[in-house]
Design an enzyme around this catalytic site. Structure first.
Site, short mmCIF file in Angstrom:
data_model
loop_
_atom_site.label_atom_id
_atom_site.label_comp_id
_atom_site.label_asym_id
_atom_site.label_seq_id
_atom_site.Cartn_x
_atom_site.Cartn_y
_atom_site.Cartn_z
N GLY A 178 27.02 63.38 -21.98
CA GLY A 178 25.90 63.64 -22.88
C GLY A 178 24.97 62.45 -22.93
N VAL A 235 29.25 65.63 -29.40
CA VAL A 235 30.58 66.14 -29.76
C VAL A 235 31.20 65.31 -30.89
CG1 VAL A 235 31.90 64.89 -27.99
CG2 VAL A 235 32.69 67.13 -28.77
N ASP A 236 30.90 64.04 -30.91
CA ASP A 236 31.41 63.13 -31.95
C ASP A 236 30.96 63.61 -33.34
OD1 ASP A 236 32.52 60.87 -33.10
OD2 ASP A 236 30.98 59.49 -32.37
N ASP A 264 33.21 75.53 -28.04
CA ASP A 264 33.09 74.42 -28.99
C ASP A 264 34.48 73.85 -29.24
OD1 ASP A 264 32.83 72.82 -31.23
OD2 ASP A 264 31.71 74.30 -32.39
P1 ADP Z 1 28.89 60.86 -24.64
O1 ADP Z 1 28.30 59.89 -25.63
O2 ADP Z 1 30.30 60.46 -24.23
O3 ADP Z 1 27.99 61.16 -23.50
P2 ADP Z 1 28.20 63.39 -25.94
O4 ADP Z 1 28.79 63.94 -27.18
O5 ADP Z 1 26.76 63.06 -25.96
O6 ADP Z 1 29.13 62.16 -25.51
O7 ADP Z 1 28.44 64.42 -24.77
C1 ADP Z 1 29.68 64.64 -24.18
C2 ADP Z 1 29.81 66.09 -23.79
O8 ADP Z 1 30.21 66.85 -24.93
C3 ADP Z 1 28.51 66.73 -23.31
O9 ADP Z 1 28.81 67.44 -22.11
C4 ADP Z 1 28.17 67.71 -24.41
O10 ADP Z 1 27.54 68.87 -23.89
C5 ADP Z 1 29.53 68.07 -24.94
N1 ADP Z 1 29.59 68.61 -26.30
C6 ADP Z 1 28.72 68.46 -27.33
N2 ADP Z 1 29.16 69.12 -28.42
C7 ADP Z 1 30.34 69.71 -28.07
C8 ADP Z 1 31.28 70.55 -28.73
N3 ADP Z 1 31.12 70.92 -30.02
N4 ADP Z 1 32.38 70.97 -28.04
C9 ADP Z 1 32.56 70.61 -26.75
N5 ADP Z 1 31.72 69.82 -26.07
C10 ADP Z 1 30.62 69.38 -26.72
#
Ligand code: ADP
Length: 167
Positions: free
Chosen positions: A119, A33-34, A10
């Protein structure tokens, strides 16, 4: 020489100088992740983000880390996948380059990236990690950074990064 490595986990838990956020163009938080970064950082982050006037796809902006273990957050807006012929690879490469350049500009030495666009933005994972690894490697040929971490949130992304790093 700058180290480039992969870690599973994470990104909000990492005590690095900067974590990168795969943000939306309004920079006001969202899913994936946002959302995790905004939840962990607390309300100060969105308050600072409101002052930034959003961010174009392929660009990056920096804030402090608030309650995160990381000192700074670099917010970059990845491309939404539309099949690959809408400039997605160039925009994704730009996210990595601009984020690395901002870290250097602020004298930050360690930076961790999530898999930008992999994601909800729907970028095919093996293609996205190839762009990430080749762009970062090229950038690191001449950089002042100490360490770049690629953070894999699941086993599929971890395996893709490991394969890309072997190549
Ligand atoms: P995007 O809108 O750019 O696709 P997302 O957040 O949906 O962004 O996904 C981007 C990547 O971040 C995905 O591979 C997801 O699995 C990953 N992700 C989600 N939460 C976390 C976290 N807490 N730490 C690291 N990576 C994460």
């Amino acid at each position: 020489m700058t180290r480039l490595s992969v870690v599973k986990g994470d990104i909000t838990k990492l005590k690095v100088d900067a974590i990168v956020n795969a943000a939306g163009p309004d920079l006001l938080g969202g899913a994936g992740v946002d959302g995790a970064i905004h939840r962990a950082a607390g309300p100060g982050l969105v308050a600072q983000c409101r002052t930034l006037g959003g961010c174009e796809t392929g660009e990056a902006k920096i804030t402090t880390g608030y309650r995160l273990p990381a000192t700074a957050v670099i917010h970059t807006v990845g491309p939404i996948w539309h099949g690959g012929d809408q400039g997605e690879p160039e925009l994704l490469a730009s996210c990595y380059r601009k984020s690395l350049a901002l870290a250097e500009q602020y004298d930050l030495k360690t930076i961790a990236f999530p898999a930008i666009s992999c994601g909800v933005y729907g970028y095919p994972i093996s293609e996205a990690v190839d762009v990430a690894v080749s762009t970062i490697r090229e950038y690191l040929e001449d950089s002042k950074l100490d360490e770049v971490l690629l953070v894999a949130f699941n086993d599929e992304i971890l395996a893709a990064y490991e394969q890309a790093l072997e190549g």
